[in-house]
Scaffold this active site. Structure first.
Site, mmCIF file in Angstrom:
data_model
loop_
_atom_site.group_PDB
_atom_site.id
_atom_site.type_symbol
_atom_site.label_atom_id
_atom_site.label_comp_id
_atom_site.label_asym_id
_atom_site.label_seq_id
_atom_site.Cartn_x
_atom_site.Cartn_y
_atom_site.Cartn_z
ATOM 1 N N HIS A 408 32.043 -72.270 -66.345
ATOM 2 C CA HIS A 408 32.262 -72.781 -67.699
ATOM 3 C C HIS A 408 31.190 -73.781 -68.115
ATOM 4 O O HIS A 408 30.624 -73.705 -69.207
ATOM 5 C CB HIS A 408 33.647 -73.433 -67.777
ATOM 6 N N ARG A 557 36.304 -61.792 -79.350
ATOM 7 C CA ARG A 557 37.164 -61.639 -78.167
ATOM 8 C C ARG A 557 38.366 -62.549 -78.338
ATOM 9 O O ARG A 557 38.232 -63.763 -78.434
ATOM 10 C CB ARG A 557 36.413 -61.998 -76.888
ATOM 11 N N SER A 680 30.078 -58.925 -66.882
ATOM 12 C CA SER A 680 29.443 -58.782 -65.567
ATOM 13 C C SER A 680 29.844 -59.884 -64.596
ATOM 14 O O SER A 680 29.836 -59.682 -63.381
ATOM 15 C CB SER A 680 27.917 -58.735 -65.713
ATOM 16 N N ASN A 681 30.235 -61.061 -65.123
ATOM 17 C CA ASN A 681 30.645 -62.139 -64.218
ATOM 18 C C ASN A 681 31.938 -61.791 -63.484
ATOM 19 O O ASN A 681 32.014 -61.835 -62.260
ATOM 20 C CB ASN A 681 30.824 -63.443 -64.999
ATOM 21 N N CYS A 731 27.862 -58.467 -71.713
ATOM 22 C CA CYS A 731 27.802 -59.816 -72.285
ATOM 23 C C CYS A 731 27.596 -60.891 -71.224
ATOM 24 O O CYS A 731 27.974 -62.040 -71.424
ATOM 25 C CB CYS A 731 29.056 -60.114 -73.099
#
Length: 782
Positions: A408, A557, A680-681, A731
Site C-alpha cells: 500500500h 474498481r 499481477s500483484n 494493472c
C-alpha cells in the site's frame, strides 16, 4: 589499417573536431588520445551525412517541407517530421560510404577477435559555432546492434533523427539554420559488463573535492543508473587513494545481455552469480584503486570534476570508460560548510517511490495519531493503510518497517509523487521522534540530518533550454496498438496528470474515495440514514475524474478493502469481523453478495449509476475485484442489473483476474463479462504462495511477476479471452519495471497496460519500441 574518407578512428579526433564528429565523437577521441581506454570504435563523419543528402537530392525536398511549417501545430509538425525521416530511411547508403563502414567494422572484429560483435550506434550532432549540449537528447542512440545490415539500417535512423519533431521545434525556436547542423554517427563496441557503475571525482553529496565516490554493482550499468538496484558505495581519499569508507549493499538484481537476441534482461544476482555475490563486495580494492586513478586522469584532462560511467567488460576483461561529463550539481566552495560532510546511514530498505526529501521524523503507530503529521514531515510507521492517506499527502516522504514494492505505501506514494522506502526493518526503532533526516528513496537509504538537495530544491533551480507544451508532448507521444491506461486512486490529483499520453483510466481505486471523501463505513451510514451522503460523495469522486478524461474510458474498481481496512473506517469496528488472513478473506465479490454487506454494495452501484445517467458520463465502466467463482459473478451481476447497471454496448463490466481459479476457468468467465484486468500483484502471490507485503520474501526475490508459472497463467487468460472476443488488460507495475515483461505481454497480444502516472510516458515509449521490434522481426521473415 587503410585510409578512409568518411571514417575517423577515435584516436584520430579530439576536442577541436566538433564540426566533423560532434560532441560525443570528439569526447571519445579526446579520451582515447590521452590514454583512457574507451570501447573501441569509429566515427562516421558529418560529411557522410551531407554526401547522403546531396546524393539523393534531399535538401530541397526537406526545405519544401519546413519552409512554411507552423511548428506550433503539433499534428503538422509531427507529420512533416515523419516524411523527412521517411525520405532519409528509404534510400540505401551510397556504395562508397557503405564500403568504408563495412571495412571499419570488420577491422574492429579482427582486432577484438569477437565474431558476433554487438555495437552501440550513437548520434553526435555537429555545428560550427553551436555547443553539442544544445542538442542533448534530441537524436537517437541504439544499443546491442549486431550484423552489418542492422548497423547500416540504424546509421540511417541516426541520420534521420536529426529531423525529429522535437529537434525541428528546438532549432526553429532558437533561430538556428537547419542546414548548418549535420550529424556524425559513432559506432563502438557494446560493453558486455560483468560489473559497472558510476564514479564521481568529487563527492556529489558532500561537495568535497578531495573525495572520490564510486557506485558499483553487477552486470550492465543500466541497473545502477535506473535505480533498480542499491549499489555498493566506496569513498576514496583523492590525494592518497586510501579507501575511507565502504557501504556494501545487498545487490539482488542485475541486467545482462540476452543470450538469444538483441536487448537486455533483468535477472537475480543469486541465480546468475550465486547468493554470495549478492552480499559481497562488488569491486576488489585493486579495482577501486585502478578506477580512482583513471578518474583523476580524466579530471586533469578536462580540468574540472567529472561524472564518469565505467564498466569491466566480460568479453575482453578490460576496464572501459563509457562516458565522462562535468559534475553540474556541485555547490560553490563557499557553500560547502552548510552541508553535512559526514554521512551517517541510519536505515536502508527497498526503493518504492524514487525521490529525495528531508524533514522531521514523525512516528505513527495507528490511525489515531495521523493528525500529528504536518506539511514536510517524514512519516515513519510499521506499515501504512488506507486511513493514513491524508497524512501521506502532507508528508515529505514515507518510511516503513515492512512491505515490498507492491504494498500500500509503495502504490500510494508513487501516485502522490512522494519519496518512499519500504521494508526498512527497524526504521521505527532507529529513527527517533523529531530528528531531522534525509530520505534518499532513489537508493533506499535514510541519512541523519539534511545532507542532500531535495527534489523540490532541484525543481526550483532555473534550467536552460526550451520546454514543449503538455499538449505538444502529448501529441508527439508514439502511437501504440496496445492501449496505455493510467491507474488512479486519489481523484483530486487528476488535474496534475490529465495531459499525460494515456488512453483512459484502466484502474480507478474507490478505496481512496471511501477513506477521504466518505470517511465512514457504508453500513454505518445506512444504519444512521445517511445513504444519500455516501452516494453523493462517491459520485463526486468518480465524476471529478470522469469529466476530466471524457470521452476516454474510466474503469472504476468497486471497493476492495479487506476486513482489517474496513474496520478502520468510522463505524467499521461494529460490523467487521477480525480475520486471521484478511488478504484471502471476506473481500471483493464475496462481500458484495453477502447479506451482511449487500445493501452497502447497492449504494456503490447507485453512485455509479448516478454518474452515468444524471451527469451523462457514459465513459464510466465497472470492474469487480477478487472474483473467485462463476456463480458468485452471476449473482453479483444480477444485483447490479437490479440497480440499473446492466452490460450494454456503452457500459462494460470487467473483472479482476487475480485469483488462479479465474485462469483455470477463463473461458467460462469470458462468456459472462466484457473484459479482464490482470491484478499481477495478487495473482503472483497466490500462484507462488509469496506474501506480496513481505519485505523478507521481496528482498530474496520470491515475489516476481516474471516467474514462468505467472507468465503461463497470463498467456492462458489472454488466449481464452480472445477466443470469445473479450479484452485483457493488466494493472500492475511489472510492465514498467521490467522491459522484457512488457515485451512478453505485447507478444502474447494483451490489449492494454495500465500503470501509475509516473511511468505512463515511459511505458508508452517502451511498448512502442516493442511493437516496432515485433513488426520488424516479422518483416525480416517475409
Amino acid at each position: 589499417m587503410k585510409a578512409y574518407k568518411y571514417i575517423k578512428w577515435f584516436r584520430e579526433v579530439g576536442k577541436k573536431d566538433l564540426s566533423i564528429v560532434g560532441g560525443k565523437g570528439a569526447n571519445l577521441g579526446e579520451l582515447t588520445r590521452n590514454g583512457i581506454n574507451v570501447p573501441p570504435g569509429f566515427c562516421i563523419i558529418s560529411d557522410a551525412y551531407n554526401h547522403f543528402i546531396e546524393y539523393y537530392s534531399l535538401k530541397q525536398k526537406i526545405k519544401d517541407l519546413i519552409n512554411d511549417l507552423d511548428i506550433e501545430n503539433s499534428s503538422e509538425l509531427y507529420e512533416r517530421s515523419s516524411k523527412i525521416r521517411e525520405y532519409i530511411e528509404r534510400y540505401g547508403i551510397p556504395e562508397n560510404i557503405k564500403t568504408e563502414i563495412v571495412d571499419a567494422y570488420n577491422e574492429i572484429i579482427d582486432k577484438l577477435k569477437i565474431k558476433d560483435l554487438h555495437v552501440a550506434i550513437r548520434s553526435s550532432a555537429t555545428a560550427e559555432d553551436l555547443p553539442e549540449a544544445s542538442f542533448a537528447g534530441q537524436q537517437d542512440t541504439y544499443l546491442e546492434i549486431k550484423g552489418i545490415e542492422e548497423i547500416l539500417t540504424h546509421i540511417k535512423k541516426c541520420w534521420s533523427s536529426l529531423w525529429t519533431a522535437r529537434a525541428i521545434y528546438y532549432r526553429e525556436k532558437q533561430g538556428f539554420d537547419h542546414f548548418e547542423v549535420a550529424l556524425s554517427v559513432v559506432v563502438q563496441k557494446m560493453v558486455n559488463s560483468i560489473k559497472s557503475g558510476v564514479l564521481f571525482t568529487a563527492n556529489p553529496v558532500t561537495n568535497d573535492i578531495n573525495e572520490i565516490m564510486i557506485n558499483a554493482s553487477w552486470g550492465l550499468g543500466e541497473a545502477v543508473v535506473s535505480g533498480i538496484v542499491t549499489p555498493d558505495e566506496y569513498i576514496i581519499d583523492k590525494n592518497t587513494l586510501q579507501i575511507k569508507d565502504k557501504n556494501i549493499a545487498e545487490k539482488n538484481v542485475m541486467i545482462v545481455r540476452k543470450d538469444n537476441g538483441v536487448g537486455t534482461v533483468e535477472i537475480g544476482v543469486k541465480d546468475f552469480l550465486g547468493y554470495d555475490k549478492a552480499i559481497s563486495q562488488c569491486l576488489s580494492d585493486d579495482e577501486i584503486k585502478l578506477l580512482s586513478e583513471k578518474g583523476i586522469m580524466i579530471e586533469k584532462l578536462y580540468n574540472s570534476p567529472q561524472d564518469i560511467e565505467w564498466a569491466f567488460d566480460n568479453d575482453t576483461k578490460e576496464l572501459y570508460i563509457l562516458q565522462a561529463r562535468p559534475i553540474t550539481t556541485l555547490k560553490d566552495s563557499k557553500d560547502t560548510t552548510e552541508v553535512k560532510t559526514n554521512l551517517n546511514v541510519l536505515v536502508k530498505g527497498l526503493s518504492a517511490s524514487p525521490g529525495i526529501s528531508s524533514g522531521k521524523v514523525i512516528k505513527i503507530k495507528d490511525i489515531n495519531e495521523i493528525s500529528r503529521v504536518r506539511e514536510g514531515d517524514i512519516l515513519v510507521t510499521v506499515m501504512t493503510n488506507p486511513d493514513m492517506v491524508p497524512a501521506m499527502r502532507k508528508a515529505a516522504a514515507v518510511v516503513t518497517d515492512e512491505g515490498g514494492r507492491t504494498c500500500h505505501a509503495a502504490i500510494v506514494s508513487r501516485e502522490l509523487g512522494i519519496p518512499c522506502i519500504v521494508g526498512a526493518k527497524k526504521a521505527t526503532e532507529v529513527l527517533e521522534e523529531g530528528m531531522i533526516v534525509t530520505v534518499d528513496a532513489t537508493r533506499g537509504v535514510v541519512y541523519e540530518g539534511k545532507v542532500l538537495g531535495t527534489d523540490d530544491e532541484n525543481k526550483n533551480k532555473k534550467t536552460e533550454g526550451i520546454s514543449l507544451s503538455e499538449e505538444i508532448l502529448y501529441k508527439l507521444a508514439p502511437i501504440t496498438g496496445t492501449k496505455i491506461y493510467m491507474n488512479l486512486g486519489e481523484p483530486s490529483i487528476i488535474s496534475k496528470y490529465k495531459n499525460l499520453p494515456f488512453d483512459g483510466i484502466g484502474l480507478m481505486r474507490t478505496e481512496f474515495i471511501f477513506s477521504n471523501l466518505v470517511g465512514a463505513h457504508p453500513m454505518y451510514l445506512l444504519k444512521n440514514g445517511m445513504e444519500d451522503y455516501f452516494i453523493e460523495k462517491m459520485a463526486e469522486g468518480i465524476t471529478l475524474v470522469a469529466q476530466e478524461v471524457y470521452p476516454k474510458p474510466i474503469v472504476v474498481r468497486l471497493s476492495d478493502f479487506r476486513t482489517n481496512e474496513f474496520r478502520g473506517l468510522k463505524g467499521g469496528e461494529e460490523v467487521e469481523p477480525i480475520e486471521n488472513n484478511p488478504m484471502i478473506g471476506w473481500r471483493g465479490v464475496s462481500r458484495y453478495i453477502s447479506s451482511e454487506y449487500e445493501k452497502g454494495f447497492r449504494l456503490e452501484c447507485k453512485a455509479l449509476r448516478k454518474v452515468r445517467e444524471e451527469y451523462g458520463l457514459i465513459n464510466v465502466w465497472a470492474m469487480l475485484p477478487f472474483v473467485r467463482t462463476t456463480w458468485e459473478l452471476q449473482k453479483v451481476m444480477e444485483i447490479m442489473a437490479s440497480e440499473g447497471l446492466e452490460r450494454t454496448n456503452n457500459f462494460k463490466i470487467w473483472i479482476m483476474a487475480e485469483v488462479p481459479s479465474v485462469i483455470f476457468e477463463a473461458e467460462e468467465f469470458a462468456k459472462l463479462v466484457d473484459g479482464f484486468s490482470i491484478g499481477s500483484n495478487d495473482l503472483t502471490q497466490l500462484i507462488l504462495g509469496a506474501d506480496r507485503d513481505s519485505g523478507i520474501l521481496n528482498s530474496m526475490g520470491y515475489f516476481d511477476e516474471r516467474n514462468p508459472a505467472v507468465k503461463k497463467a497470463i498467456k492462458t487468460l489472454i488466449e481464452a479471452a480472445h477466443k470469445y472476443g473479450k479484452t485483457v488488460s493488466i494493472c500492475g507495475q511489472a510492465p514498467s519495471l521490467y522491459p522484457e515483461f512488457a515485451e512478453f505481454l505485447v507478444k502474447e497480444g494483451i490489449d492494454s497496460i495500465s500503470v501509475n502516472p509516473d511511468v505512463v510516458d515511459y511505458t508508452r515509449r517502451l511498448v512502442a519500441h516493442v511493437e516496432q521490434k515485433i513488426i520488424l522481426n516479422k518483416i525480416r521473415k517475409l
